[in-house]
Design an enzyme around this catalytic site. Structure first.
Site, PDB file in Angstrom:
ATOM      1  N   SER A 196     -24.970  20.659  10.445  1.00  0.00           N
ATOM      2  CA  SER A 196     -26.136  19.808  10.653  1.00  0.00           C
ATOM      3  C   SER A 196     -25.667  18.638  11.515  1.00  0.00           C
ATOM      4  CB  SER A 196     -26.639  19.310   9.289  1.00  0.00           C
ATOM      5  OG  SER A 196     -27.655  18.353   9.451  1.00  0.00           O
ATOM      6  N   LYS A 207     -27.764  23.131  13.523  1.00  0.00           N
ATOM      7  CA  LYS A 207     -29.045  22.490  13.186  1.00  0.00           C
ATOM      8  C   LYS A 207     -28.986  21.102  13.778  1.00  0.00           C
ATOM      9  CE  LYS A 207     -30.356  20.309   8.785  1.00  0.00           C
ATOM     10  NZ  LYS A 207     -30.503  20.562   7.327  1.00  0.00           N
ATOM     11  N   LYS A 219     -30.980  17.322  13.940  1.00  0.00           N
ATOM     12  CA  LYS A 219     -32.000  16.488  13.320  1.00  0.00           C
ATOM     13  C   LYS A 219     -32.973  16.049  14.405  1.00  0.00           C
ATOM     14  CE  LYS A 219     -30.466  16.135   9.052  1.00  0.00           C
ATOM     15  NZ  LYS A 219     -31.308  16.509   7.888  1.00  0.00           N
ATOM     16  N   ASP A 250     -34.339  20.018  11.984  1.00  0.00           N
ATOM     17  CA  ASP A 250     -34.727  19.454  10.683  1.00  0.00           C
ATOM     18  C   ASP A 250     -35.373  18.091  10.925  1.00  0.00           C
ATOM     19  OD1 ASP A 250     -35.029  18.605   8.076  1.00  0.00           O
ATOM     20  OD2 ASP A 250     -32.889  18.707   7.549  1.00  0.00           O
ATOM     21  N   GLU A 271     -37.243  22.785   9.822  1.00  0.00           N
ATOM     22  CA  GLU A 271     -37.109  22.385   8.422  1.00  0.00           C
ATOM     23  C   GLU A 271     -37.935  21.127   8.139  1.00  0.00           C
ATOM     24  OE1 GLU A 271     -32.981  21.979   7.453  1.00  0.00           O
ATOM     25  OE2 GLU A 271     -33.361  21.130   5.468  1.00  0.00           O
ATOM     26  N   ASP A 305     -37.409  21.955   2.514  1.00  0.00           N
ATOM     27  CA  ASP A 305     -36.269  21.326   1.835  1.00  0.00           C
ATOM     28  C   ASP A 305     -36.857  20.348   0.798  1.00  0.00           C
ATOM     29  OD1 ASP A 305     -34.178  19.597   1.109  1.00  0.00           O
ATOM     30  OD2 ASP A 305     -33.483  19.189   3.132  1.00  0.00           O
ATOM     31  N   LYS A 333     -30.807  23.181  -2.514  1.00  0.00           N
ATOM     32  CA  LYS A 333     -29.802  22.156  -2.803  1.00  0.00           C
ATOM     33  C   LYS A 333     -29.833  21.962  -4.313  1.00  0.00           C
ATOM     34  CE  LYS A 333     -30.516  19.446   1.443  1.00  0.00           C
ATOM     35  NZ  LYS A 333     -31.132  18.226   1.994  1.00  0.00           N
ATOM     36  N   GLY A 385     -27.031  20.788   2.432  1.00  0.00           N
ATOM     37  CA  GLY A 385     -25.933  19.863   2.148  1.00  0.00           C
ATOM     38  C   GLY A 385     -26.462  18.454   2.069  1.00  0.00           C
TER      39      GLY A 385
HETATM   40  O1  OSB Z   1     -32.191  17.144   5.083  1.00  0.00           O
HETATM   41  O2  OSB Z   1     -30.652  18.543   4.929  1.00  0.00           O
HETATM   42  C1  OSB Z   1     -31.008  17.370   4.949  1.00  0.00           C
HETATM   43  C2  OSB Z   1     -27.990  15.052   4.769  1.00  0.00           C
HETATM   44  C3  OSB Z   1     -28.479  14.050   3.959  1.00  0.00           C
HETATM   45  C4  OSB Z   1     -29.766  14.115   3.529  1.00  0.00           C
HETATM   46  C5  OSB Z   1     -30.585  15.196   3.877  1.00  0.00           C
HETATM   47  C6  OSB Z   1     -30.084  16.215   4.679  1.00  0.00           C
HETATM   48  C7  OSB Z   1     -28.785  16.117   5.156  1.00  0.00           C
HETATM   49  C8  OSB Z   1     -28.187  17.084   6.075  1.00  0.00           C
HETATM   50  C9  OSB Z   1     -26.676  17.126   6.125  1.00  0.00           C
HETATM   51  O3  OSB Z   1     -28.812  17.763   6.846  1.00  0.00           O
HETATM   52  C10 OSB Z   1     -26.108  18.393   5.619  1.00  0.00           C
HETATM   53  C11 OSB Z   1     -24.625  18.264   5.424  1.00  0.00           C
HETATM   54  O4  OSB Z   1     -23.907  18.472   6.393  1.00  0.00           O
HETATM   55  O5  OSB Z   1     -24.171  17.967   4.294  1.00  0.00           O
HETATM   56 MG    MG Z   2     -33.206  18.975   5.297  1.00  0.00          MG
END
Ligand code: OSB
Ligand code: MG
Length: 369
Positions: free
Chosen positions: A135, A161, A163, A188, A213, A238, A262, A290
């Site tokens: 991510s 992925k 953001k 995402d 996402e 999510d 998660k 994550g």
């Molecule tokens: O939306 O998946 C998410 C990190 C913190 C809060 C929300 C998210 C995330 C990530 C990071 O996308 C995923 C990772 O590398 O741990």
């Molecule tokens: Mg997410």
């Protein structure tokens, strides 16, 4: 298993690189590590609640309060046959899934250690290695974004992925597609858009993304169903999926075609397995999300992601992307083929460097039955 002792540690660790989502940019993580002693065996869990209530309503401070004042009294001195009984035993406490998960997952670790088996075996895992993706947060420039992605692809990661947020979306995706071609790519939004943005989001359809996402509100299902009808790209939920019941509603109303699991958001391993099974029964693939976990939470995630319906690469990556050093030694590494082996020792199967944990600790709490 008699629950004999519960310890909390509030830790702060600097991130190797800042992480920016649609809701905030963070440079470090402040989180709770939970140690539960059951029948003389310690198990360890990590709470994914952050300092701020921007991903979810929970924070590290609310989790500390709820664990100390409600969860610990509800389980200390009690005997459970299995870790799977913990979540139902906390039914009187509404919500606070991240607090519950940290304790529940520690008890799964303790149970697996007692049995001398890897946690994945206890959870019903079927694979020996998991597929790893990354991510990549919002950066200062598209050049910085492209440089980061080049590094991740060189390390072997199997999907990227990125953001997105209003102002950093269609053009960012275009830059990635132009530079890297047909790599497995998804976005995402962390709830940054509304239904009024449907036409704008439909501009992503031509980039052949694996999924988008959580484009809409953090607790929404209905509007996602409307949006999914207007998009060719699959929606993955999510934030919205915090109970098995909502997972079923989201699938049955076609609000998503993929689910991000998660365990922190769902209340631990038991509820995550229930969502995994519901999705599998409907032919909906899941992948493991994550929350910038240290090696402790990451190890739990790897074991859970070994279940059969985790058929897409997850956000479970190498320790070095997050913390240097990690709380575990050796750290988690990704193989050149983009996979991570599931640890095969008892419990979560990683070695925690307690000196590093102590060094990062801001506050402790310790209570016995
Ligand atoms: O939306 O998946 C998410 C990190 C913190 C809060 C929300 C998210 C995330 C990530 C990071 O996308 C995923 C990772 O590398 O741990
Ligand atoms: Mg997410």
């Amino acid at each position: 298993m008699r629950i004999e002792r519960l310890q909390l540690r509030l830790l702060r660790l600097p991130l190797v690189h800042f992480f920016e989502t649609s809701f905030e940019r963070v440079y470090n993580r402040t989180f709770i590590v939970v140690i539960v002693t059951a029948d003389g065996e310690d198990g360890v869990g990590e709470c994914v609640a952050d300092q701020t209530p921007y991903y979810s309503s929970e924070t590290a401070a609310t989790a500390w309060h709820v664990i100390k004042d409600f969860i610990a009294p509800a389980i200390l001195g009690r005997t459970f046959e299995r870790a799977s009984e913990i979540f139902p035993a906390l039914r009187a406490i509404r919500g606070h899934n991240m607090a519950k998960a940290a304790v529940e997952m520690a008890i799964w670790d303790a149970e697996a250690r007692q049995l001398g088996v890897p946690l994945s075996r206890l959870l019903g895992g079927t694979r020996l290695r998991i597929e790893s993706g990354v991510s990549v947060g919002i950066q200062d420039s598209y050049e910085q974004l492209a440089d980061k992605i080049a590094d991740e692809l060189a390390a072997g990661y199997r999907r990227i992925k990125i953001k997105i947020k209003p102002g950093w979306d269609v053009d960012a995706v275009r830059v990635v597609r132009e530079r890297f071609g047909a790599v497995p790519l998804m976005v995402d939004a962390n709830a940054a858009y509304s239904l009024q943005d449907a036409d704008h989001l439909a501009a992503l359809d031509r980039f052949d993304l694996m999924m988008i996402e959580q484009p809409l509100d953090y607790d929404d299902v209905h509007d996602h169903a409307t949006l999914q009808r207007a998009l060719r790209t699959a929606i993955c939920l999510d934030e919205s999926i915090h109970t098995p019941k909502i997972a079923r509603e989201a699938i049955e109303s076609s609000a998503c075609r993929v689910i991000n699991i998660k365990p922190g958001r769902l209340g631990g391993h038991r509820e995550s397995i229930r969502v995994h099974d519901i999705a599998a029964a409907h032919g909906v693939p899941v992948w493991h999300g994550g929350m910038l976990e240290s090696g402790i939470g990451r190890a739990h995630n790897i074991h859970l992601a070994s279940l059969p319906n985790f058929t897409l690469p997850g956000d479970i990556a190498a320790s070095r992307r997050y913390y240097a050093p990690d709380l575990i030694d050796p750290p988690i590494e990704v193989r050149p083929d983009g996979t991570i082996p599931v640890p095969d020792g008892p419990g979560i199967g990683v070695h925690i460097d307690w000196d590093r944990v102590r060094h990062a600790t801001l506050e402790t709490y310790d209570v016995r039955a």
